[in-house]
Design a protein around this motif. Sequence first.
Motif, PDB file in Angstrom:
ATOM      1  N   VAL A 135       0.816  -1.220   0.000  1.00  0.00           N
ATOM      2  CA  VAL A 135       0.000   0.000   0.000  1.00  0.00           C
ATOM      3  C   VAL A 135       0.848   1.268   0.000  1.00  0.00           C
ATOM      4  CG1 VAL A 135      -2.008  -1.072   1.076  1.00  0.00           C
ATOM      5  CG2 VAL A 135      -0.233  -0.051   2.527  1.00  0.00           C
TER       6      VAL A 135
ATOM      7  N   PRO B 291       1.804   6.828  -0.194  1.00  0.00           N
ATOM      8  CA  PRO B 291       0.864   5.799  -0.651  1.00  0.00           C
ATOM      9  C   PRO B 291       0.993   5.535  -2.145  1.00  0.00           C
ATOM     10  CG  PRO B 291      -0.292   7.865  -0.308  1.00  0.00           C
ATOM     11  CD  PRO B 291       1.141   8.085   0.117  1.00  0.00           C
ATOM     12  N   ASP B 292       0.613   4.348  -2.552  1.00  0.00           N
ATOM     13  CA  ASP B 292       0.592   3.974  -3.973  1.00  0.00           C
ATOM     14  C   ASP B 292       1.860   4.397  -4.704  1.00  0.00           C
ATOM     15  OD1 ASP B 292      -2.062   2.991  -3.645  1.00  0.00           O
ATOM     16  OD2 ASP B 292      -2.793   5.051  -3.782  1.00  0.00           O
TER      17      ASP B 292
ATOM     18  N   SER C  89       0.372  -8.277  -7.425  1.00  0.00           N
ATOM     19  CA  SER C  89       0.365  -7.693  -6.085  1.00  0.00           C
ATOM     20  C   SER C  89       1.571  -8.129  -5.259  1.00  0.00           C
ATOM     21  CB  SER C  89      -0.934  -8.061  -5.355  1.00  0.00           C
ATOM     22  OG  SER C  89      -1.008  -9.457  -5.164  1.00  0.00           O
TER      23      SER C  89
END
Length: 182
Positions: free
Chosen positions: A48, A77-78, A109
């Motif tokens: 994340v 984030p990201d 992922s």
Amino acid sequence: MSRLDDPVESAMSQPVRTVDADCSADEAAGTLLGEGIGSVVVLDDEPVGIVTKTDLVAGIHAGCDPGETTAEELMTPDPITVTPDVSLRMAADTMERNGVKRLPVTDGSSVLGVITTTDLMSAAAADADDRTSVGVFTAAFASGADHVYECTECGNRTTADLPSAACLECGGMVRNVTLAYE
């Protein structure tokens, strides 16, 4: 063929170090120091974000309590990522365009590793005659070849053998963004 044409997976740092999103900033800092690394990938079942030494310093400067503040609160984030088959040259271009020093290497992922500017310099040095990072820079500046300079304020780019004192468009500071291509 230049080493910079090799895939990212050939030079990335691995295994990737991770922390849970709810771990404290103090724990994240301990991981960075204990492993001698500059970043950790933050997980909440999947990646994340990323916490860097700079994120930790900024948090402390802003007054966060390292024992109470979580990695999730300090992370970027990201984060921008690359896949393992992307060339080192493309990874370097991605870092330069986005103003980052490291990119998580992902496959879906899963985080497989991290490619850093240090990893890129090591790869570039493998192409240099004297096999050192200093040699890469020395060769680049001694070659007499034109370099690309970018204004840090307006983004204007110029090509020249020597930098100007300031951007010709806005007067802002210029930086050398040349990446030696063979």
